[in-house]
Design an enzyme around this catalytic site. Structure first.
Site, short mmCIF file in Angstrom:
data_model
loop_
_atom_site.label_atom_id
_atom_site.label_comp_id
_atom_site.label_asym_id
_atom_site.label_seq_id
_atom_site.Cartn_x
_atom_site.Cartn_y
_atom_site.Cartn_z
N GLU A 123 0.82 -1.23 0.00
CA GLU A 123 0.00 0.00 0.00
C GLU A 123 0.85 1.27 0.00
OE1 GLU A 123 -3.20 0.14 2.83
OE2 GLU A 123 -4.12 -1.67 2.02
C1 LIG Z 1 3.20 -9.39 0.30
C2 LIG Z 1 2.73 -8.38 -0.67
C3 LIG Z 1 1.37 -8.22 -0.91
C4 LIG Z 1 0.93 -7.34 -1.87
N1 LIG Z 1 -0.40 -7.28 -2.19
C5 LIG Z 1 -0.78 -6.56 -3.27
C6 LIG Z 1 -2.13 -6.64 -3.75
O1 LIG Z 1 -2.96 -7.34 -3.19
N2 LIG Z 1 -2.44 -5.94 -4.86
C7 LIG Z 1 -1.55 -5.16 -5.51
O2 LIG Z 1 -1.89 -4.56 -6.50
N3 LIG Z 1 -0.28 -5.05 -5.07
C8 LIG Z 1 0.13 -5.74 -3.98
N4 LIG Z 1 1.42 -5.65 -3.54
C9 LIG Z 1 2.33 -4.77 -4.22
C10 LIG Z 1 2.85 -3.65 -3.35
O3 LIG Z 1 1.89 -2.68 -3.17
C11 LIG Z 1 4.12 -3.18 -4.04
O4 LIG Z 1 5.09 -4.12 -3.75
C12 LIG Z 1 4.58 -1.86 -3.61
O5 LIG Z 1 3.75 -0.89 -4.13
C13 LIG Z 1 6.01 -1.56 -3.99
O6 LIG Z 1 6.36 -1.90 -5.29
P1 LIG Z 1 7.70 -2.73 -5.58
O7 LIG Z 1 7.74 -3.86 -4.64
O8 LIG Z 1 7.77 -3.01 -7.00
O9 LIG Z 1 8.86 -1.75 -5.14
P2 LIG Z 1 9.57 -0.63 -6.04
O10 LIG Z 1 8.55 0.22 -6.69
O11 LIG Z 1 10.58 -1.25 -6.90
O12 LIG Z 1 10.28 0.25 -4.94
C14 LIG Z 1 11.53 -0.10 -4.37
C15 LIG Z 1 11.90 0.92 -3.31
O13 LIG Z 1 12.03 2.22 -3.91
C16 LIG Z 1 11.27 3.15 -3.16
N5 LIG Z 1 10.78 4.19 -4.08
C17 LIG Z 1 10.19 4.05 -5.27
N6 LIG Z 1 9.90 5.26 -5.78
C18 LIG Z 1 10.32 6.18 -4.89
C19 LIG Z 1 10.29 7.61 -4.82
N7 LIG Z 1 9.77 8.36 -5.80
N8 LIG Z 1 10.79 8.22 -3.74
C20 LIG Z 1 11.33 7.50 -2.74
N9 LIG Z 1 11.38 6.15 -2.74
C21 LIG Z 1 10.87 5.50 -3.81
C22 LIG Z 1 10.16 2.35 -2.55
O14 LIG Z 1 9.68 2.99 -1.38
C23 LIG Z 1 10.86 1.05 -2.23
O15 LIG Z 1 11.50 1.17 -1.00
C24 LIG Z 1 1.87 -6.52 -2.56
C25 LIG Z 1 3.23 -6.66 -2.29
C26 LIG Z 1 3.66 -7.57 -1.38
C27 LIG Z 1 5.13 -7.70 -1.15
#
Ligand SMILES: Cc1cc2nc3c(=O)[nH]c(=O)nc-3n(C[C@H](O)[C@H](O)[C@H](O)COP(=O)(O)OP(=O)(O)OC[C@H]3O[C@@H](n4cnc5c(N)ncnc54)[C@H](O)[C@@H]3O)c2cc1C
Length: 861
Positions: free
Chosen positions: A508
């Site tokens: 989220e």
């Molecule tokens: C267990 C689990 C359950 C989930 N459930 C759902 C679900 O039900 N439905 C759904 O749609 N999604 C779901 N997600 C997805 C989740 O919301 C995403 O993992 C999350 O939004 C982060 O995306 P990412 O993992 O690709 O990280 P990335 O986008 O690759 O980010 C990596 C890091 O970079 C940081 N970052 C990125 N952009 C910036 C910025 N502009 N400024 C500062 N920091 C930044 C992030 O904070 C993070 O620390 C789930 C994920 C997990 C792990």
């Protein structure tokens, strides 16, 4: 008196009067008249030969500067218009996505904190959140029973899923339907009740709380309730309430994580066959990952970009992000595989769709909601973020406080409870204080949501801080438990929560992004009383109307900035001792400190926006620190309100003081770090004069206060119970929390006897090292009676069982080891325990009984 001295007193009068007028935010006209009277009086005094001419002239200049803004037509034409033209040119263009995120939800207490002059009555007038009888009965009944059924070792290690009976119980008791109205068969619980249920489940099992949390937060039910057509609601909501439909919501894809709006999953409007008929529909292709409940979902809430290249439904070729409900048995949909999130066994996995053709009315809200998907998501998240994940954090914190407080009493090293060591106490006070903060934030904010607020910025604050606090609590809990927390097995009630903590951090809106971009980035524009109106006025297509609005906002903004400068300085100089507070209670100084930091924060914010403009968004380290100040003030306010909501219990005061002191100290340090790193050093020096004229005077909680918190959480009593009010603490054979509490109470009961034993040992009456041996020796020596010895042995057995850890035969751990494949060479592994060891399963000593029977025997402490 010399005329210079009299003039100096006049100057003080002017200066003091100006600060007073600005501090109290007296309106411009009244302030001008008051200044005019003072200037006139001083002029007469000067003409009479007593005053000092330079002062008099200066005071007339000051008066003239004040008079001009009162001449509205002149100021609009001569001052505002040129600025308006420049501002319109400078105003960075805003994408629809950004605008929708900004406009989501409403401004609540966050706006007051941004104002520099919070009106506490607004917060204090909110009623204390309360559960209805039905909600309370659900918590005491089905929720309690579900907790009793959950065995996290079985779930996470043995099955990698919840047992069938647990799934059935969840569905039958409509745990998935807390947010669904009764007319569709749901429970229609308040946000507060929803949060309390999640907190309770989280105190027992992260798998269960996540599984229940997802259908009750952003997902098909929530989307339908807010945007669905009646037909869609009638079609899906009864099934979702009854659990015949299992929902998931699929937004994230490999390309689009944090930047979710950049998704490439597509829906193309075209003609196709549906139910044997030729219709206009959507051909969907998607590749989503990390989707909770996707492996078992029957209906997928899908976010994709909608295109209409052949103009089948209108003029537009690209509609943007759209949300639709897709039955998972539609041809082309793939679900079923699983990710494995840090060994927590809630069902999470990928889903793909290949040329999935569905009718247009699968779009949530129907065709007219095409392209409105992003708006829907941010609107719902603006509230939902305050409930599921924060209450998960609070529940975890409650369990950790309850368990660690008791464990630190019963675990002895160096002949004393480890709770008596100051180093351990420091960790314990952090665990308890941070739990109190989470409880307060969740409870008060959920209560506000139930009163109709949609607090977007506080939701982000809660999401970030409660998940961070719970991770910190999990760290400290691990440390206090030592090896007991490291050795996984059914006896380890700590390790799984520790592993689960980063999951909440990531979902989220991952936390780094939430802190760096959302809390302040959104908050600065959203909550500032004048920035958004200025932007809206500058963007108005009707420039005449825009100029009038801009003029009002601009001069309001100037007055606000002057007032915050005066307030910040005066409050800092006086330690805010004279600032108005809503209550004259032992907590009054904390309200005053928040008043002070609110003014300082508003001042710093204005200068940051003025000097850095749009670049502030990119200076994440600066804006995140301002966000930290806002968050600290928000959380501290929640703590104060929670204390009142709970009836101002004197026993909780150490927790309240520890929490607010910690938060406001952090606010001070964040503001200091902001100034320390502010690129324009002149502005930074100017701000430092008005924000920290006496330096950084606020101190973190004292050791003495920390010791009081430790006492409170390591001794049985009402404050300890209240801190962990939602946690599953029932005394039953499979609940370590109940057993730890029992052991804690016994340790208090038998403390005098233990002292007698120690004394007897010192006097040489008994000689044994182990506690069990000491009991027998004491009985033989007549130090304790027979019954006392039995009681002490029973207590000792209970403590020993709680301190014990699990061990396993190799084949019980690794799948490949279980299939006979050797991993460790024999010389390393030693003689295989398989041949000569009685099988130790690591299972609990007490066999599990049928839940229904246990329920009857349940006894809440
Ligand atoms: C267990 C689990 C359950 C989930 N459930 C759902 C679900 O039900 N439905 C759904 O749609 N999604 C779901 N997600 C997805 C989740 O919301 C995403 O993992 C999350 O939004 C982060 O995306 P990412 O993992 O690709 O990280 P990335 O986008 O690759 O980010 C990596 C890091 O970079 C940081 N970052 C990125 N952009 C910036 C910025 N502009 N400024 C500062 N920091 C930044 C992030 O904070 C993070 O620390 C789930 C994920 C997990 C792990």
């Amino acid at each position: 008196m010399s005329s210079f001295l009299v003039s100096f007193l006049w100057f003080l009068l002017f200066f003091g009067g100006a600060i007073y007028l600005a501090y109290q935010r007296i309106e411009l006209l009244t302030s001008t008249v008051a200044t005019g009277v003072a200037v006139l009086a001083y002029s007469i005094y000067t003409f009479a030969g007593n005053g000092w001419w330079p002062w008099m002239l200066l005071s007339w200049v000051a008066l003239a500067v004040m008079v001009v803004p009162n001449l509205i037509d002149i100021r609009r034409e001569k001052i505002t218009k040129p600025l308006f033209d420049i501002y319109r040119k400078m105003l960075p263009s805003m994408s629809n996505t950004e605008r929708e995120a900004l406009e989501a939800g409403n401004v609540w207490w966050d706006g007051e904190l941004f104002s520099g002059m919070p009106q506490w009555d607004r917060l204090m007038s909110f009623p204390a959140p309360k559960l209805s009888d039905e909600e309370q009965a659900f918590l005491d009944g089905p929720c309690e029973e579900l907790c009793e059924m959950l065995d996290d070792w079985e779930i996470c290690h043995e099955l990698a899923d919840m047992p069938r009976e647990v799934w059935d119980y969840i569905i039958e008791n409509r745990f998935f339907a807390m947010i669904i109205p009764k007319q569709y068969g749901g429970l229609e619980f308040s946000a507060y009740a929803n949060a309390m249920v999640i907190a309770k489940l989280a105190s027992r099992s992260p798998t269960a709380s996540s599984t229940v949390g997802v259908p009750n937060s952003l997902g098909p039910a929530e989307l339908l309730l807010h945007y669905g057509t009646d037909e869609q609601k009638n079609h899906y909501l009864p099934g979702l309430a009854a659990g015949t439909e299992i929902p998931c919501f699929a937004l994230t894809s490999p390309e689009a994580g944090s930047d979710a709006a950049s998704l490439i999953d597509s829906g193309v409007i075209c003609k196709g066959k549906w139910g044997g008929k030729n219709i206009v529909g959507i051909r969907l292709n998607w590749n989503k990952r990390y989707i909770t409940l996707a492996p078992v979902a029957t209906v997928i809430g899908l976010a994709f970009k909608l295109y209409d290249p052949d103009h089948l439904i209108g003029d537009k070729e690209e509609y943007g992000i759209t949300a639709a409900l897709i039955p998972s048995d539609t041809p082309g949909v793939t679900i079923g595989r699983r990710h494995y999130p840090l060994t927590i066994a809630f069902l999470n996995g990928p889903t793909t769709g290949e040329d999935v053709f569905v009718p247009l009315d699968f779009i949530i809200g129907g065709q007219e909601m095409a392209g409105k998907g992003w708006k829907m998501l941010v609107e719902l998240l603006s509230v939902g973020r305050a409930i599921t994940l924060p209450s998960t954090g609070a529940g975890g914190g409650q369990a950790a406080s309850y368990a660690t407080g008791a464990y630190a009493r019963i675990r002895k090293q160096f002949n004393t409870s480890i709770a008596n060591f100051e180093g351990v106490g420091e960790a314990l006070s952090r665990i308890a204080g941070r739990t109190y903060i989470m409880n307060a934030a969740v409870s008060v904010t959920a209560g506000a949501i139930d009163q109709g607020e949609k607090p977007a910025v506080p939701s982000a604050i809660l999401k970030y801080h409660c998940t961070e606090l719970s991770r910190k609590v999990a760290n400290d809990t691990m440390d206090v438990h030592g090896g007991k927390a490291i050795s996984m097995g059914p006896k380890n009630y700590v390790g799984r929560g520790f592993m689960a903590a980063p999951i909440a951090i990531t979902v989220e809106g991952a936390n780094i992004l939430t802190r760096s971009l959302i809390i302040y980035g959104q908050g600065a524009i959203r909550c500032h009383p004048f920035v958004l109106p200025e932007m809206q006025a500058a963007g108005d297509e009707d420039t005449d109307r825009g100029l009038i609005d801009f003029d009002g906002a601009l001069f309001g903004h100037i007055g606000y900035a002057i007032s915050n400068t005066a307030r910040s300085f005066f409050l800092a100089m006086t330690h805010a001792k004279f600032s108005r507070v809503p209550l004259n209670t032992p907590t009054r100084r904390y309200y005053q400190n928040i008043n002070r930091y609110s003014a300082a924060f508003a001042l710093a914010s204005d200068f940051a926006m003025l000097t850095l403009g749009g670049a502030l968004k990119k200076r994440e380290m600066l804006s995140a620190r301002l966000g930290d100040v806002l968050s600290s003030m928000y959380l501290a306010s929640m703590v104060l309100k929670h204390f009142e909501d709970q009836g101002r219990r004197a026993t909780d005061l150490p927790l309240v003081e520890w929490s607010v002191r910690t938060l406001m100290y952090e606010a001070q340090e964040a503001l200091h770090a902001f100034l320390r790193n502010f690129p324009n050093r002149w502005v930074a020096s100017f701000l430092r004069i008005f924000i920290f004229p006496r330096g950084r005077t606020y101190t973190a909680p004292s050791d003495e206060l920390g010791r009081k918190v430790v006492e409170l959480v390591t001794r049985s009593g009402e404050a300890r119970e209240r801190l962990s009010q939602q946690a599953y603490t029932t005394l039953e054979p499979h609940n370590p929390l109940g057993q730890l509490q029992e052991a804690l109470e016994l340790s208090e009961k038998y403390a005098p006897m233990e002292r007698r034993l120690r004394q007897a040992q010192k006097e040489g009456l008994i000689q044994a090292d182990a506690f069990g041996g000491q009991i027998d020796a004491a009985k033989r020596a007549g130090v304790i009676g027979k019954t006392e010895a039995v009681e002490l042995h029973d207590y000792h057995d209970k403590v020993t069982a709680l301190l014990a850890v699990d061990d396993f035969a190799p084949e019980e751990l690794g799948r490949r080891a279980a299939s006979g494949e050797a991993v460790a060479p024999r010389s390393v592994a030693g003689e295989s325990p398989r041949s000569n060891t009685k099988k130790k399963t690591g299972k609990k000593a007490v066999p599990r009984k049928k839940t229904a029977r246990k329920k009857a025997a349940r006894k809440k402490k």
